[in-house]
Design a protein around this motif. Structure first.
Motif, PDB file in Angstrom:
ATOM      1  N   TRP A 180       0.910  -1.043  -0.105  1.00 13.09           N
ATOM      2  CA  TRP A 180      -0.006  -0.118   0.171  1.00 13.09           C
ATOM      3  C   TRP A 180       0.656   1.195   0.058  1.00 13.09           C
ATOM      4  CZ3 TRP A 180      -0.079   3.680   3.809  1.00 13.09           C
ATOM      5  CH2 TRP A 180      -1.021   4.725   3.813  1.00 13.09           C
ATOM      6  N   ALA A 181       1.763   1.156   0.969  1.00 14.52           N
ATOM      7  CA  ALA A 181       2.730   2.685   0.935  1.00 14.52           C
ATOM      8  C   ALA A 181       3.570   2.758  -0.336  1.00 14.52           C
ATOM      9  CB  ALA A 181       3.703   2.309   2.087  1.00 14.52           C
ATOM     10  N   LEU A 182       3.772   1.565  -0.998  1.00 12.79           N
ATOM     11  CA  LEU A 182       4.748   2.095  -2.241  1.00 12.79           C
ATOM     12  C   LEU A 182       3.847   2.298  -3.426  1.00 12.79           C
ATOM     13  CD1 LEU A 182       7.152  -1.038  -2.004  1.00 12.79           C
ATOM     14  CD2 LEU A 182       7.801   1.310  -1.808  1.00 12.79           C
ATOM     15  N   ARG A 183       2.621   1.916  -3.412  1.00 12.62           N
ATOM     16  CA  ARG A 183       1.564   2.227  -4.400  1.00 12.62           C
ATOM     17  C   ARG A 183       1.197   3.870  -4.457  1.00 12.62           C
ATOM     18  NH1 ARG A 183      -2.903  -1.472  -6.872  1.00 12.62           N
ATOM     19  NH2 ARG A 183      -3.830  -0.930  -4.911  1.00 12.62           N
ATOM     20  N   GLY A 184       2.414   4.707  -4.330  1.00  8.30           N
ATOM     21  CA  GLY A 184       1.876   6.234  -4.357  1.00  8.30           C
ATOM     22  C   GLY A 184       2.310   6.864  -3.046  1.00  8.30           C
ATOM     23  N   GLY A 185       3.113   6.441  -2.331  1.00  8.97           N
ATOM     24  CA  GLY A 185       3.748   6.772  -0.844  1.00  8.97           C
ATOM     25  C   GLY A 185       5.206   7.219  -1.090  1.00  8.97           C
ATOM     26  N   GLY A 186       5.647   7.060  -2.272  1.00  9.22           N
ATOM     27  CA  GLY A 186       6.846   7.455  -2.622  1.00  9.22           C
ATOM     28  C   GLY A 186       8.193   6.165  -2.238  1.00  9.22           C
ATOM     29  N   GLY A 187       9.351   6.738  -2.370  1.00 13.66           N
ATOM     30  CA  GLY A 187      10.261   5.598  -2.161  1.00 13.66           C
ATOM     31  C   GLY A 187      11.126   5.680  -1.007  1.00 13.66           C
ATOM     32  N   ASP A 188      10.348   6.075   0.145  1.00 10.85           N
ATOM     33  CA  ASP A 188      11.131   6.098   1.452  1.00 10.85           C
ATOM     34  C   ASP A 188      11.184   4.917   2.421  1.00 10.85           C
ATOM     35  OD1 ASP A 188      12.563   8.163   2.912  1.00 10.85           O
ATOM     36  OD2 ASP A 188      10.714   8.354   4.191  1.00 10.85           O
ATOM     37  N   PHE A 189      10.710   3.789   1.834  1.00  8.33           N
ATOM     38  CA  PHE A 189      10.558   2.482   2.648  1.00  8.33           C
ATOM     39  C   PHE A 189      11.506   1.261   1.874  1.00  8.33           C
ATOM     40  CE2 PHE A 189       6.750   4.866   1.872  1.00  8.33           C
ATOM     41  CZ  PHE A 189       6.239   5.058   2.910  1.00  8.33           C
ATOM     42  N   ALA A 190      12.090   1.367   0.714  1.00  8.47           N
ATOM     43  CA  ALA A 190      12.838   0.177   0.236  1.00  8.47           C
ATOM     44  C   ALA A 190      13.270   0.749  -1.167  1.00  8.47           C
ATOM     45  CB  ALA A 190      12.147  -0.820  -0.160  1.00  8.47           C
ATOM     46  N   VAL A 191      14.342   0.095  -1.569  1.00  2.00           N
ATOM     47  CA  VAL A 191      14.693   0.302  -3.217  1.00  2.00           C
ATOM     48  C   VAL A 191      13.717  -0.669  -4.062  1.00  2.00           C
ATOM     49  CG1 VAL A 191      16.653   0.426  -4.802  1.00  2.00           C
ATOM     50  CG2 VAL A 191      17.139   1.055  -2.252  1.00  2.00           C
ATOM     51  N   VAL A 192      12.984   0.021  -5.000  1.00  3.41           N
ATOM     52  CA  VAL A 192      12.038  -0.828  -5.985  1.00  3.41           C
ATOM     53  C   VAL A 192      13.304  -1.158  -7.096  1.00  3.41           C
ATOM     54  CG1 VAL A 192      10.242  -0.749  -7.461  1.00  3.41           C
ATOM     55  CG2 VAL A 192      10.191   0.084  -5.148  1.00  3.41           C
ATOM     56  N   THR A 193      13.405  -2.335  -7.331  1.00  6.78           N
ATOM     57  CA  THR A 193      14.253  -2.668  -8.513  1.00  6.78           C
ATOM     58  C   THR A 193      13.351  -3.025  -9.707  1.00  6.78           C
ATOM     59  OG1 THR A 193      14.499  -4.990  -7.626  1.00  6.78           O
ATOM     60  CG2 THR A 193      16.184  -3.559  -7.099  1.00  6.78           C
ATOM     61  N   ALA A 194      12.303  -3.327  -9.550  1.00  3.49           N
ATOM     62  CA  ALA A 194      11.472  -3.626 -10.806  1.00  3.49           C
ATOM     63  C   ALA A 194      10.012  -3.664 -10.095  1.00  3.49           C
ATOM     64  CB  ALA A 194      11.839  -5.077 -11.401  1.00  3.49           C
ATOM     65  N   LEU A 195       9.263  -3.612 -10.902  1.00  2.00           N
ATOM     66  CA  LEU A 195       7.504  -3.832 -10.675  1.00  2.00           C
ATOM     67  C   LEU A 195       6.985  -4.634 -11.747  1.00  2.00           C
ATOM     68  CD1 LEU A 195       5.901  -1.525 -12.342  1.00  2.00           C
ATOM     69  CD2 LEU A 195       6.778   0.043 -10.927  1.00  2.00           C
ATOM     70  N   GLU A 196       5.652  -5.196 -11.326  1.00  2.50           N
ATOM     71  CA  GLU A 196       4.823  -5.615 -12.286  1.00  2.50           C
ATOM     72  C   GLU A 196       3.585  -4.885 -12.657  1.00  2.50           C
ATOM     73  OE1 GLU A 196       2.069  -9.583 -12.223  1.00  2.50           O
ATOM     74  OE2 GLU A 196       4.185  -9.965 -11.873  1.00  2.50           O
ATOM     75  N   LEU A 197       3.522  -4.349 -13.801  1.00  5.44           N
ATOM     76  CA  LEU A 197       2.395  -3.637 -14.072  1.00  5.44           C
ATOM     77  C   LEU A 197       0.993  -4.300 -15.032  1.00  5.44           C
ATOM     78  CD1 LEU A 197       1.880  -0.637 -13.716  1.00  5.44           C
ATOM     79  CD2 LEU A 197       2.456  -0.151 -16.135  1.00  5.44           C
ATOM     80  N   GLU A 198       0.014  -3.992 -14.613  1.00  6.68           N
ATOM     81  CA  GLU A 198      -1.021  -4.472 -15.472  1.00  6.68           C
ATOM     82  C   GLU A 198      -1.078  -3.375 -16.751  1.00  6.68           C
ATOM     83  OE1 GLU A 198      -5.877  -5.002 -15.576  1.00  6.68           O
ATOM     84  OE2 GLU A 198      -4.875  -4.536 -13.688  1.00  6.68           O
ATOM     85  N   LEU A 199      -1.386  -4.082 -17.961  1.00 10.47           N
ATOM     86  CA  LEU A 199      -1.341  -3.521 -19.257  1.00 10.47           C
ATOM     87  C   LEU A 199      -2.956  -3.118 -19.516  1.00 10.47           C
ATOM     88  CD1 LEU A 199       1.626  -4.704 -21.163  1.00 10.47           C
ATOM     89  CD2 LEU A 199       1.342  -2.744 -19.721  1.00 10.47           C
ATOM     90  N   HIS A 200      -3.192  -2.258 -20.257  1.00 11.11           N
ATOM     91  CA  HIS A 200      -4.623  -2.230 -20.740  1.00 11.11           C
ATOM     92  C   HIS A 200      -4.877  -2.080 -22.422  1.00 11.11           C
ATOM     93  CE1 HIS A 200      -5.367  -1.089 -16.467  1.00 11.11           C
ATOM     94  NE2 HIS A 200      -4.356  -0.574 -16.686  1.00 11.11           N
TER      95      HIS A 200
END
Length: 425
Positions: A180-200
Motif C-alpha cells: 500500500w505504501a509503495l503504491r503512491g507513498g514514495g520511495g522512502d521504504f525500500a529500493v524498488v528494483t522492478a515492478l509488475e504492471l497491468e497493461l490495458h
C-alpha cells in the motif's frame, strides 16, 4: 580507507566520489534548478548490486537516496549516497496476461513502444523520459487515468531490496502495508528494483494538440468546459495557457481518446467550431507516440513548478496574463480517478489538476506569480504527490491519518532511516 571511498570495492557498477572526474555532473538531478548535494554517486549494475550496496550502507551507517535520473528531485540529499537505478532496464511483456515486468530504469516511452506492438498500453503521462517506477511510486497521473485510475492502481507486484539488504517480491497478499505504501507513498521504504504492471487494451488511439493565439483563450476555455462536462472516461483533455519569452501568448488543448477517430471527433466537435488554429496535430496514433503530444523537453532543464487541485473551473483563470510563467495547465480528472483506490492518495474527487510552470531565470517572479494565481482559484488544499515541488512535504498531499500510517510503516520496515526519498515521510 573511509566508508565512502570503499564504495569502489562494494559494487560492480560505477562509483563517483567528490573530486573525481564527472562527479559534479553525475550527481545533478533532471531539474537543474534543484541543488543536489551528495557524498557519492553509485550506478548499480543490477539488483544484486543494489543489495550489496544496501548491506554495506547498513553496516557502515550510510544513508541512500534512490533516483533513476531525478525528475522529482528536491535537494534533500545532503549526507547521502545517491543510488542511480537506470541500468536496471529489463523489460518483459506478457501480452497474454496483459502484464509487464519493468526494471526501475525503464522509461515510460520505452514501455509504451514495447506495449504498442501488442495493442496494449501502460499508463503514460506527458513525458516519455520519466521512469515508470518513479511515476508509480508517486501515484502517477496518466493520459488514461480517467479510464484506469492512478498508475499505482495498476501495479500488481514490486521487487524490492529492503533495509536489511534482502531481495524480496511483494504483493498485496504477501505484505499489504508495504505494498500500500509503495503504491503512491514514495520511495522512502525500500529500493524498488522492478515492478509488475497491468497493461490495458488500446486497439484505437486518437490524440494531439490544437493551438490558437492567446486572444482566443476565453472561447477555447468555454469549448473545453462544454466537452469535459460530458466526456466519457476514454476521453482526456488538458487546457494550457502558454507564454514563451519574447513570443505572443498562446492557448492549447491537448487530448487523447481511447477509441476510433470518428468517435473522438464527435466528442470534441466544439473545438472544430473555434477560429482556425495556428497548429493542429490531432491524428490516429499508437500509444508509443503519446509522449510527443505536449512537446515537453527530453533533456534536463531548470524549472519551478507548483500544483493544485481545483474544485471548479471558470474564467478567473484568464483574468491576468500568466507571465513570467511559461505555462498554466489544467488537467481534467474525474472518471476512475474519483473511484475508490487502495493507495495513500485514495480517490481524487477534485475534477481538475492545475500545474503552474516557470523557467528558473526569474525564480522570485515565478514563485510570486504562482502563489498569486493559486490564491485566486478554488483550490481544495491538497496536491497530487507526484506533482509536489521541493518546498512541499507529504503533508501537502496526504491526510494526517495517511501520513501517520506511512510513518508507522517506515518505522517498521526501515527503523534505522537507511533510505531517504525525495519526500521523506
Amino acid at each position: 580507507m573511509s566508508n565512502i571511498q570503499n564504495l569502489h570495492h562494494v559494487v560492480r557498477g560505477k562509483v563517483w566520489l567528490p573530486g573525481e572526474a564527472d562527479f559534479d555532473t553525475t550527481r545533478l538531478p533532471w531539474n537543474r534548478a534543484v541543488e543536489q548535494p551528495v557524498d557519492a554517486v553509485v550506478e548499480a549494475a543490477d539488483a544484486a548490486d543494489v543489495a550489496d550496496l544496501v548491506r554495506y550502507a547498513r553496516a557502515n551507517g550510510l544513508t541512500l537516496t534512490t533516483q533513476p535520473n531525478g525528475h522529482g528531485a528536491t535537494g534533500r540529499t545532503d549526507g547521502t549516497v545517491l543510488l542511480r537505478t537506470r541500468r536496471l532496464d529489463a523489460l518483459d511483456i506478457d501480452a497474454g496476461n496483459r502484464r509487464a515486468r519493468i526494471g526501475a530504469g525503464v522509461s515510460s516511452g520505452r514501455l509504451q513502444q514495447a506495449a504498442a506492438a501488442y495493442g496494449l498500453t501502460g499508463l503514460p503521462g506527458s513525458s516519455p523520459v520519466v521512469s515508470v517506477t518513479g511515476v508509480a511510486l508517486g501515484g502517477g497521473l496518466s493520459w488514461f487515468g480517467r479510464k484506469h485510475g492512478w498508475v499505482a492502481d495498476s501495479v500488481r507486484a514490486f521487487d524490492i531490496v529492503d533495509a536489511e539488504g534482502s531481495r524480496r517480491h511483494i504483493t498485496a497478499d504477501t505484505e499489504p502495508d508495504l505494498f500500500w505504501a509503495l503504491r503512491g507513498g514514495g520511495g522512502d521504504f525500500a529500493v524498488v528494483t522492478a515492478l509488475e504492471l497491468e497493461l490495458h487494451p488500446a486497439p484505437h488511439v486518437y490524440g494531439g494538440r490544437m493551438m490558437w493565439a492567446g486572444a482566443h483563450a476565453s472561447a477555447v476555455l468555454s469549448a473545453y468546459q462544454q466537452i469535459v462536462d460530458k466526456a466519457p472516461d476514454e476521453l482526456t483533455l488538458w487546457f494550457n495557457l502558454v507564454h514563451f519569452p519574447g513570443a505572443d501568448p498562446m492557448v492549447t488543448v491537448d487530448l487523447t481518446h481511447l477509441g476510433p477517430e470518428a468517435e473522438a471527433r464527435d466528442l470534441i466537435a466544439e473545438l472544430d467550431r473555434l477560429p482556425q488554429p495556428i497548429a493542429d496535430t490531432r491524428r490516429v496514433m499508437t500509444v508509443a507516440e503519446l509522449g510527443g503530444i505536449t512537446g515537453e523537453p527530453t533533456d534536463p532543464s531548470a524549472g519551478l513548478s507548483r500544483a493544485e487541485l481545483l474544485t471548479t473551473l471558470d474564467e478567473t483563470l484568464l483574468a491576468e496574463p500568466i507571465a513570467p510563467l511559461l505555462s498554466v495547465q489544467v488537467r481534467h480528472l474525474g472518471g476512475a480517478f474519483a473511484q475508490p483506490s487502495d493507495s495513500p492518495h485514495g480517490p481524487l474527487t477534485e475534477p481538475y489538476a492545475l500545474y503552474l510552470f516557470g523557467l528558473a531565470q526569474d525564480p522570485a517572479g515565478v514563485l510570486v506569480k504562482q502563489a498569486a494565481l493559486a490564491e485566486t482559484l478554488p483550490v481544495s488544499g491538497r496536491k497530487p504527490f507526484t506533482f509536489l515541488n521541493p518546498a512541499e512535504t507529504v503533508a501537502d498531499a496526504f491526510t494526517p491519518e495517511v501520513v501517520e500510517r506511512l510513518r508507522q510503516i517506515k518505522s517498521q520496515v526501515d527503523p534505522g532511516q537507511l533510505f531517504r526519498s525525495n519526500f521523506p515521510v
